[in-house]
Design a protein around this motif. Structure first.
Motif, PDB file in Angstrom:
ATOM      1  N   THR A 246      17.117 -24.847   3.848  1.00 23.89           N
ATOM      2  CA  THR A 246      17.113 -23.448   3.028  1.00 23.89           C
ATOM      3  C   THR A 246      16.125 -22.704   3.954  1.00 23.89           C
ATOM      4  O   THR A 246      16.203 -22.027   4.209  1.00 23.89           O
ATOM      5  N   ILE A 247      15.204 -23.821   5.365  1.00 24.31           N
ATOM      6  CA  ILE A 247      14.174 -22.808   6.436  1.00 24.31           C
ATOM      7  C   ILE A 247      15.923 -22.193   7.261  1.00 24.31           C
ATOM      8  O   ILE A 247      15.711 -20.766   7.539  1.00 24.31           O
ATOM      9  N   VAL A 248      16.638 -22.829   7.709  1.00 22.24           N
ATOM     10  CA  VAL A 248      18.048 -22.023   8.498  1.00 22.24           C
ATOM     11  C   VAL A 248      18.592 -21.118   7.737  1.00 22.24           C
ATOM     12  O   VAL A 248      18.484 -19.620   8.557  1.00 22.24           O
ATOM     13  N   GLY A 249      18.761 -21.381   5.957  1.00 20.73           N
ATOM     14  CA  GLY A 249      19.051 -20.232   5.660  1.00 20.73           C
ATOM     15  C   GLY A 249      18.209 -18.376   5.546  1.00 20.73           C
ATOM     16  O   GLY A 249      18.558 -17.422   5.923  1.00 20.73           O
ATOM     17  N   LEU A 250      16.615 -18.822   5.374  1.00 20.18           N
ATOM     18  CA  LEU A 250      15.830 -17.907   5.117  1.00 20.18           C
ATOM     19  C   LEU A 250      15.815 -17.564   6.144  1.00 20.18           C
ATOM     20  O   LEU A 250      15.589 -16.092   6.666  1.00 20.18           O
ATOM     21  N   GLN A 251      15.346 -18.307   7.387  1.00 19.35           N
ATOM     22  CA  GLN A 251      15.152 -17.778   8.350  1.00 19.35           C
ATOM     23  C   GLN A 251      16.342 -16.499   9.456  1.00 19.35           C
ATOM     24  O   GLN A 251      16.164 -15.613  10.067  1.00 19.35           O
ATOM     25  N   PHE A 252      17.412 -16.595   9.134  1.00 12.40           N
ATOM     26  CA  PHE A 252      18.134 -16.488   9.668  1.00 12.40           C
ATOM     27  C   PHE A 252      18.535 -15.136   8.847  1.00 12.40           C
ATOM     28  O   PHE A 252      19.029 -14.078   9.280  1.00 12.40           O
ATOM     29  N   GLY A 253      17.974 -14.485   7.597  1.00 10.79           N
ATOM     30  CA  GLY A 253      18.565 -13.275   6.954  1.00 10.79           C
ATOM     31  C   GLY A 253      17.438 -12.739   7.996  1.00 10.79           C
ATOM     32  O   GLY A 253      17.144 -11.207   8.036  1.00 10.79           O
ATOM     33  N   ALA A 254      16.036 -13.589   8.030  1.00  9.46           N
ATOM     34  CA  ALA A 254      14.309 -13.199   8.606  1.00  9.46           C
ATOM     35  C   ALA A 254      14.788 -12.844  10.105  1.00  9.46           C
ATOM     36  O   ALA A 254      14.637 -11.557  10.246  1.00  9.46           O
ATOM     37  N   VAL A 255      16.527 -12.542  10.071  1.00 11.24           N
ATOM     38  CA  VAL A 255      16.856 -12.427  12.190  1.00 11.24           C
ATOM     39  C   VAL A 255      16.993 -10.692  11.635  1.00 11.24           C
ATOM     40  O   VAL A 255      17.396  -9.969  13.330  1.00 11.24           O
ATOM     41  N   LEU A 256      18.151 -10.700  10.848  1.00 11.61           N
ATOM     42  CA  LEU A 256      18.335  -9.667  11.024  1.00 11.61           C
ATOM     43  C   LEU A 256      17.457  -9.047  11.359  1.00 11.61           C
ATOM     44  O   LEU A 256      17.195  -7.206  11.028  1.00 11.61           O
ATOM     45  N   THR A 257      16.166  -8.854  10.002  1.00 15.43           N
ATOM     46  CA  THR A 257      14.914  -7.566  10.046  1.00 15.43           C
ATOM     47  C   THR A 257      14.047  -7.789  11.407  1.00 15.43           C
ATOM     48  O   THR A 257      13.867  -7.106  11.950  1.00 15.43           O
ATOM     49  N   GLY A 258      14.334  -9.196  11.736  1.00 12.83           N
ATOM     50  CA  GLY A 258      13.085  -8.646  13.313  1.00 12.83           C
ATOM     51  C   GLY A 258      14.463  -8.777  14.501  1.00 12.83           C
ATOM     52  O   GLY A 258      13.607  -8.090  15.378  1.00 12.83           O
ATOM     53  N   THR A 259      15.986  -8.161  14.428  1.00 16.12           N
ATOM     54  CA  THR A 259      15.915  -7.372  15.433  1.00 16.12           C
ATOM     55  C   THR A 259      15.779  -5.897  15.398  1.00 16.12           C
ATOM     56  O   THR A 259      16.038  -4.708  16.650  1.00 16.12           O
ATOM     57  N   ILE A 260      15.177  -5.850  14.421  1.00 13.56           N
ATOM     58  CA  ILE A 260      14.672  -4.013  14.585  1.00 13.56           C
ATOM     59  C   ILE A 260      13.183  -3.973  15.979  1.00 13.56           C
ATOM     60  O   ILE A 260      14.107  -3.307  16.950  1.00 13.56           O
TER      61      ILE A 260
END
Length: 319
Positions: A246-260
Motif C-alpha cells: 500500500t505504501i509503495v503504491g501510494l508513494q510511487f504516485g507521490a514520486v510523480l508529483t515530487g519530481t516537479i
C-alpha cells in the motif's frame, strides 16, 4: 476479478473528469495573458487581440471547456502556446525521463528501506532499532527542496564527484521510450526522491513486521527448527506485505508529483520541469496535459496496487 476491474475503471471516470475540470478552472484564474507572454510586452493591443482570437482565448469559458473535454476524450490535447507543437508529442518526449527518475528513486527507496525495516523489527526495542528509526525520522523530516540542494552542494560543488544538473551530452530521449542517461547524472535526483520515500517505507516495514513476529505461526516455525532468517523472510515478511505494498503504491504516485521540485532543482528534462515552465508561460494546453497525465498515472498505479494485494495474499477475494 473482472467485475472488480470493471468497477474500478468506471470509478476512474468521475475522478479524471473532476481533475480536468479543476485544472481548467484554476489555470484560467492564474493572472496573466498567454498572448502577451507569446508576443512580449512591446506587442500592440491589436496584435494581442488577433492572437487571442486565433487561439480561441476570446471564446466564453464554457465553450473553451467543452472544446477541451471533447478533444481530451479523443486523445487530442491541443497545441502548446509556447512551442506550437502538439501537447501529446511533448508529453511523450518528457514522460520517459520522469518514469526513469521515478523508477530509480523507488529502487533506491526499496533497497534502503526494506533491509532497514527488517533489521529494526528483528532487533525491536534495542539500540539497533532506535538508531534505524532515528535515521528514518531524519529522512521523513527532510523535504526535497532542502535535501536536493544539500546533496548538490556536497557531492557536486565541494567534492566534485557528481554532476548537479542536466541529463548528460550523450543521453538519448526518444518519443515514447525510456531514455538512456549516463548513471552519474541520475544519482543525485534519484537520491533526493528515494531517501525521503525510504524513511516512510522503513517505518512501515518495521511496524508491519513487528506485529507479524508476535503471531503464533512464527513461534511454530521456529519450534520446527527454521532459522531466524528463513522465518522472517519466508513467513513473517510475506504475511506483512499488504501494508508495505500500500505504501509503495501510494508513494510511487507521490514520486510523480515530487519530481516537479526535484526536476526543477537538477534541471532534469521531465514532466515536472515542463509543467513549471508551462505555468510560468501561461501555456494552458500544456499545463492541462501535464496534470491530466499525472492524474491518469496516479489512478493506474493505485489500481495496480489493489491487484497486487491478491498476488501477495491469496486469501483476498474481490467481491
Amino acid at each position: 476479478m473482472l467485475r472488480f476491474l470493471t468497477r474500478r475503471l468506471l470509478l476512474t471516470v468521475p475522478v479524471l473528469l473532476g481533475v480536468a475540470t479543476l485544472v481548467f478552472a484554476l489555470i484560467h484564474l492564474v493572472p496573466g495573458d498567454p498572448a502577451v507572454s507569446m508576443l512580449g510586452e512591446a506587442a500592440t493591443p491589436a496584435d494581442v487581440s488577433a492572437l487571442r482570437a486565433r487561439l480561441g482565448l476570446d471564446d466564453p469559458l464554457p465553450t473553451q471547456y467543452g472544446r477541451f473535454l471533447s478533444d481530451a476524450v479523443r486523445g487530442r490535447l491541443g497545441q502548446s502556446l509556447r512551442t506550437g507543437r502538439p501537447v501529446t508529442t511533448e508529453l511523450s518526449e518528457k514522460l520517459g525521463a520522469t518514469v526513469l527518475l521515478a523508477v530509480t528513486a523507488m529502487i533506491v527507496a526499496l533497497v534502503v528501506a526494506v533491509p532497514l525495516g527488517i533489521i529494526a523489527a528483528v532487533r525491536a526495542d534495542t539500540w539497533v532499532d532506535n538508531v534505524a528509526m532515528a535515521l528514518a525520522l531524519v529522512g521523513v523530516s527532510m523535504p526535497n527542496f532542502w535535501l536536493g540542494p544539500l546533496l548538490a552542494l556536497l557531492f557536486g560543488v565541494y567534492l566534485g564527484w557528481l554532476p548537479i544538473s542536466g541529463r548528460g551530452p550523450s543521453a538519448e530521449f526518444l518519443i515514447g521510450s525510456v531514455p538512456r542517461v549516463p548513471p552519474a547524472y541520475l544519482v543525485l535526483p534519484a537520491l533526493t526522491l528515494g531517501l525521503a520515500l525510504a524513511a516512510i517505507l522503513a517505518r512501515m516495514t518495521r511496524a508491519s513486521l513487528v506485529e507479524e513476529l508476535k503471531e503464533l505461526y512464527v513461534r511454530a516455525a521456529r519450534s520446527r527448527g527454521l532459522s531466524t532468517r528463513r522465518t522472517v523472510l519466508r513467513h513473517a515478511l510475506r504475511n506483512g506485505l499488504i501494508p508495505i505494498i500500500t505504501i509503495v503504491g501510494l508513494q510511487f504516485g507521490a514520486v510523480l508529483t515530487g519530481t516537479i521540485i526535484t526536476e526543477t532543482i537538477f534541471a532534469w528534462p521531465g514532466l515536472g520541469r515542463l509543467l513549471i515552465q508551462s505555468i510560468q508561460f501561461r501555456d494552458y494546453p500544456m499545463v492541462q496535459g501535464c496534470i491530466l497525465l499525472i492524474a491518469v498515472t496516479y489512478v493506474a498505479v493505485n489500481l495496480l496496487t489493489d491487484l497486487a494485494y491478491g498476488l501477495a495474499d491469496p486469501r483476498i477475494r474481490y467481491e
